[in-house]
Design a protein around this motif. Structure first.
Motif, PDB file in Angstrom:
ATOM      1  N   ARG A  20       0.833  -1.212   0.000  1.00 10.19           N
ATOM      2  CA  ARG A  20       0.000   0.000   0.000  1.00 10.19           C
ATOM      3  C   ARG A  20       0.863   1.255   0.000  1.00 10.19           C
ATOM      4  N   ASP A  39       2.906  -3.323 -16.468  1.00  7.42           N
ATOM      5  CA  ASP A  39       2.504  -4.465 -15.640  1.00  7.42           C
ATOM      6  C   ASP A  39       3.626  -5.476 -15.477  1.00  7.42           C
ATOM      7  N   LEU A  84      -9.573  -7.417  -0.511  1.00 12.31           N
ATOM      8  CA  LEU A  84      -9.774  -6.749  -1.791  1.00 12.31           C
ATOM      9  C   LEU A  84      -8.436  -6.408  -2.444  1.00 12.31           C
ATOM     10  N   ASP A  85      -7.496  -5.916  -1.631  1.00  4.90           N
ATOM     11  CA  ASP A  85      -6.162  -5.631  -2.168  1.00  4.90           C
ATOM     12  C   ASP A  85      -5.505  -6.895  -2.689  1.00  4.90           C
ATOM     13  N   ASP A  86      -5.652  -7.979  -1.927  1.00  5.32           N
ATOM     14  CA  ASP A  86      -5.064  -9.243  -2.387  1.00  5.32           C
ATOM     15  C   ASP A  86      -5.707  -9.698  -3.697  1.00  5.32           C
ATOM     16  N   ALA A  87      -7.054  -9.512  -3.770  1.00  2.00           N
ATOM     17  CA  ALA A  87      -7.731  -9.910  -5.006  1.00  2.00           C
ATOM     18  C   ALA A  87      -7.262  -9.058  -6.186  1.00  2.00           C
ATOM     19  N   ARG A  88      -7.080  -7.763  -5.925  1.00  2.00           N
ATOM     20  CA  ARG A  88      -6.573  -6.903  -6.999  1.00  2.00           C
ATOM     21  C   ARG A  88      -5.173  -7.324  -7.414  1.00  2.00           C
ATOM     22  N   HIS A  89      -4.376  -7.627  -6.400  1.00  2.00           N
ATOM     23  CA  HIS A  89      -3.010  -8.070  -6.709  1.00  2.00           C
ATOM     24  C   HIS A  89      -3.026  -9.361  -7.516  1.00  2.00           C
ATOM     25  N   ASP A  90      -3.887 -10.309  -7.111  1.00  2.00           N
ATOM     26  CA  ASP A  90      -3.984 -11.564  -7.858  1.00  2.00           C
ATOM     27  C   ASP A  90      -4.491 -11.324  -9.273  1.00  2.00           C
ATOM     28  N   ARG A  91      -5.456 -10.372  -9.375  1.00  2.00           N
ATOM     29  CA  ARG A  91      -6.000 -10.092 -10.708  1.00  2.00           C
ATOM     30  C   ARG A  91      -4.934  -9.503 -11.620  1.00  2.00           C
ATOM     31  N   SER A  92      -4.167  -8.545 -11.083  1.00  2.00           N
ATOM     32  CA  SER A  92      -3.101  -7.971 -11.896  1.00  2.00           C
ATOM     33  C   SER A  92      -2.056  -9.016 -12.253  1.00  2.00           C
ATOM     34  N   HIS A 128      -3.517 -11.080 -14.975  1.00  2.00           N
ATOM     35  CA  HIS A 128      -3.483 -10.348 -16.236  1.00  2.00           C
ATOM     36  C   HIS A 128      -2.078 -10.379 -16.832  1.00  2.00           C
TER      37      HIS A 128
END
Length: 919
Positions: free
Chosen positions: A477, A488, A678-686, A689
């Protein structure tokens, strides 16, 4: 029996020192039982032994072994249930007797009680006085006392470690016990050394390793190998002070463990040779000719001067002194042309920094920049020495002091200097124990971002690793704003480095804010059993509402001041609980007796309030009073606050602050957990990707490789078709050559047959009758060499022409370029000059001239006159000259033999070519 009754009637202290060992034994047992039954350390049973602590000396050194065992047991009970004061007073009297008589006892229980008593003495206070009283026993003449004392020291350091118990006094006397004559003493010394190695590792060796024999060193190394894999040891017994601190702050410790995201406990401070060694004055030991030799023009003399300085400063700890000139000289040596001098100077700087520690920080500006400038050296040994010197200098300072020089050399034009500085910065970030400040982090991040665009892969990876290490320190963060603008792929690489980075400094999250810092979530009142009021969904009310809360009929004097100070985020929940209290019978009578100054009602009452039935409908008008403001209430009510209209209830502030705060904190923690998820999910999503993009790139690369392979296969097929066509053409050529060779062979055989037939007839044959030939011509053609030579010349010319026709040279030879030997052959090949036809028309002079001219091409220059003479002789019937006949025959035979050999060689060459083409 009467005597026993008299003994029991004596005071405990009198029986303690009685001359009868049985009486003493009973006294010890009775005292131990009293100590165990005491409620606390202030019980009167401890007072006599605290006032007269010399009683423990006689108990520990009792002459009777049975009584001594009970006496040591009583001492252990006294120390276990008594306080620190009694232990400190008894320690000076009991430790020496325990060491001299208890540790070497033949009874196992006595030995165990003796060691336990020593450990309890340390537990109640400190370890240094106990160790000081044990060390004199190591010089005792009795080996069993020395061995027992070493075993006790081993137990002390095993239970409390080298942080609670100082190992330096024991390490000083350890070489002496290793040289003891008794093998049991040496064995216990080995056990103690192994225990030291568990805690100190290699830092213990400079204290005594040089005084040991090689065999002892080898044995110890073998023992050390067994404990190397155990890891960092932990203190098995805590001091009373440590126990109290742990009990006082259990929640703080739990919170720290919760906030530690990595799950790693704080690393214990390492004990090294610097902490154990005594400072040595090396400034006075520097050779007097050091500065003269270091300025020599010969590199060997400079290197020898540095080697002498290295031997002087190679000590664990250096006493601070005047080293300014020495460091200036060493910094100057960084520019030396000889790499051996540079390496030795870097090693001297490393030893000075390690020996002086914090005292060397003032010399950092003198040596750091020259060392970093020399990082351009490509030789690995020199680079390693320079890096070790930089690391040693960094341990004496901080990252803040070194950061300016590091950022300056990170943009150096030399790639080697840039790479060495980058590696040094990485090591600094891994070893520093202080998290850099925000401006420092911004500076480091900007320098690392510049490295990401370098042409060298090492520098690009180093920049990503620097950013990943910073992320490990401050968290994802905190690192998020610094990573804006990066693609990315680079972000994924930075996160990978963050996961594998090892740092000592981590920025711990701040503790949860106070309840007043945030408004309660809208879902907070759902857990309460009362009906949710509309005010619960609104944000914190204005100050006017805080003033309205105390206007409810409350008998306590605390409600009004708390309302003015400000309740933490009040809702309609507080106003709903008062009517619930009024609905219960009996509670209204008990509430007026409740003290007004009570901070909050008991937890049980609050739990009961949460389980009460919903608020009756008649409470709704009271809720409207709070929303009406100051004009919506009567001014007469505050005049008589002491006469309650209804049974009072606990203040809304107290009810809210005790129960609802817990719910609020729970909701906040749940919210934080959801945010983290949510941050972890965003990190996993990125990350996914980025993986998808990487897979797409790999797929495109595979497609490109497949296309390239298909084109290559087609090209190979085309080459194969061409090779096949070439092979077919070669086969056709081979067949044509074979046919030509067969034809030549047939022609050769025919020529040989015709040659044989020509040589066989005599001059009297019908073909060569005397009527058609002159006598001179008969003599010439009677010799077979002439005709055979002409046949060989014809065959040679025919073979040559066939070979040239096969090679593409189909141009006929002009007569001017033909050798004289081939002129006749050419005419014969056409059929007009064949032997039969020539002989048939050689009756006249012209035919004779042609025959003679075709054969005798090597005649002298006056051949015209010779031919004339021969013609004249022929007409007159004279015999021909012998010189002409003999010379022409020999030359013709030689030429025929030469042509035959050439023809055979050509035939063999054609056969070889035919065999190669077939292969």
């Amino acid at each position: 029996m009467a005597e026993e009754e008299d003994f029991s009637a004596l005071p405990l202290t009198d029986r303690w020192v009685h001359k009868n060992w049985k009486v003493r034994k009973q006294a010890y047992e009775e005292a131990a039982a009293l100590f165990e039954k005491s409620p606390d350390e202030y019980d009167p049973v401890f007072r006599p032994f605290i006032q007269d602590s010399g009683l423990w000396k006689s108990a520990a050194a009792d002459s009777n072994v049975a009584a001594q065992q009970d006496g040591l047991s009583a001492l252990c009970a006294f120390l276990k249930f008594g306080g620190r004061e009694g232990a400190v007073r008894a320690r000076q009297h009991a430790v020496t007797p325990i060491t001299e008589k208890g540790l070497s006892s033949t009874r196992a229980a006595t030995k165990a009680s003796s060691i336990e008593a020593l450990l309890l003495f340390i537990e109640l206070d400190v370890a240094a006085p106990v160790i000081e009283d044990i060390l004199p026993t190591l010089s005792n003449k009795q080996p069993k006392l020395v061995a027992a004392s070493l075993a006790a020291l081993t137990q002390i350091f095993h239970n409390y470690g080298c942080k609670v118990a100082d190992p330096k006094p024991v390490l000083k006397v350890l070489p002496k016990v290793f040289g003891h004559a008794d093998k049991n003493v040496r064995a216990e010394a080995t056990n103690l050394a192994v225990e030291f190695y568990r805690w100190l590792r290699e830092a213990m060796k400079p204290m005594f390793w040089g005084d040991l024999k090689p065999t002892q060193q080898a044995d110890l190394e073998a023992q050390f190998e067994k404990v190397k894999a155990e890891g960092v040891p932990k203190q098995e017994r805590l001091l009373r002070s440590q126990q109290a601190a742990k009990e006082r702050a259990p929640a703080a410790g739990a919170a720290e463990e919760e906030y530690d995201e990595g799950g790693d406990a704080e690393e214990p401070a390492e004990i090294d040779a610097f902490d154990l060694a005594e400072p040595q004055d090396v400034a006075s030991k520097i050779p007097k000719d050091f500065f003269d030799n270091i300025a020599s023009t010969k590199w060997k003399e400079r290197k020898e001067a540095l080697e002498a300085l290295y031997a002087v400063v190679n000590v664990p700890r250096i006493k601070d002194g005047d080293f300014n000139d020495v460091n200036r000289v060493l910094a100057k040596c960084m520019k030396d042309a000889n790499v051996a001098v540079v390496t030795q100077a870097a090693q001297c700087i490393e030893l000075l920094a390690k020996g002086l520690r914090k005292s060397y920080a003032k010399h950092r500006p003198t040596v750091m920049q020259p060392i970093m400038e020399r990082l351009k050296e490509k030789k690995q040994t020199v680079a390693d020495a320079l890096g070790a010197a930089l690391d040693a200098v960094f341990t004496t300072t901080s990252l803040t002091e070194c950061l300016e020089d590091i950022t300056t050399f990170l943009v150096n034009k030399n790639p080697a200097v840039k790479e060495g500085t980058m590696k040094f910065l990485l090591r600094c970030l891994r070893t520093t124990r202080d998290v850099p400040s925000k401006p420092e982090i911004a500076t480091i991040v900007e320098s690392a971002k510049k490295l990401l665009s370098e042409s060298s892969e090492v520098l690009r990876s180093g920049g990503a690793e620097i950013l990943g290490t910073i992320m490990k320190m401050i968290g994802e963060r905190g690192m998020g704003p610094h990573l804006e603008g990066l693609d990315d792929l680079r972000k994924v690489k930075i996160k990978e480095f963050c996961e594998t980075a090892e740092v000592r400094a981590k920025e711990k999250p701040k503790p949860p804010p106070a309840p007043v810092a945030r408004a309660p979530p809208p879902s907070q009142p759902k857990k309460v059993g009362t009906k949710k009021a509309p005010a619960a969904k609104k944000p914190p009310p204005p100050p006017s509402q805080y003033a309205q809360q105390p206007l409810a009929p409350q008998p306590t004097s605390r409600a009004a001041p708390e309302g003015k100070i400000g309740m933490p985020k009040p809702t309609g929940l507080g106003g709903l609980k008062a009517p619930q209290k009024r609905t219960l019978p009996g509670l209204g009578a008990a509430s007026p007796r409740r003290p007004a100054a009570a901070p909050s009602p008991p937890l049980e009452e609050e739990e009961e309030e949460e389980e009460l039935p919903p608020t009756p409908a008649k409470v709704a008008p009271r809720l409207g009073l709070g929303r009406g403001g100051l004009a919506g209430r009567s001014l007469a009510k505050p005049a008589a606050p002491s006469q309650p209209v209804a049974p009072p209830s606990p203040t809304p502030y107290s009810n809210f602050s005790h129960t609802d705060r817990a719910e609020l904190e729970e909701l906040r923690s749940a919210n934080e957990r959801l945010l983290k998820q949510l941050d972890d999910a965003r990190h996993d999503r990125s990350k996914l990707h980025s993986e998808i993009q990487e897979l797409k790139n790999q797929n495109a690369g595979l497609i490109e490789d497949h296309t390239r392979d298909v084109l290559s296969i087609k090209a190979k097929e085309t080459q194969l078709v061409r090779a096949r066509s070439d092979a077919e053409a070669a086969e056709q050529t081979n067949e044509r050559l074979q046919r030509e060779l067969d034809r030549l062979k047939r022609a050769l055989s025919k020529a040989e047959a015709s040659s044989a037939s020509v040589r066989s007839p005599s001059p009297s044959s019908p073909l060569l009758g005397h009527r058609t030939m002159s006598p001179h011509q008969q003599d010439i053609y009677r010799d077979g060499d002439h005709y055979s030579g002409s046949n060989f010349n014809r065959r040679s010319f025919a073979s040559t022409r066939s070979e040239e026709k096969e090679n593409g040279d189909n141009v006929p030879y002009p007569h001017t370029k033909l050798s004289p030997a081939l002129r006749y052959t050419g005419s014969a090949a056409s059929g007009r000059g064949s032997p039969a036809r020539g002989f048939r028309y050689m009756g006249d002079d012209t035919a004779s001239d042609n025959a003679v001219g075709g054969i005798g091409h090597n005649a002298p220059s006056d051949g015209v006159s010779s031919r004339a003479d021969s013609r004249a002789g022929a007409r007159q019937g004279d015999a021909p000259p012998s010189g002409i006949s003999t010379g022409n025959g020999v030359e013709s035979w030689k030429r025929a033999a030469e042509v035959t050999s050439q023809l055979k060689a050509r035939i063999e060459m054609m056969k070889a070519k035919q065999g190669m083409s077939r292969n």
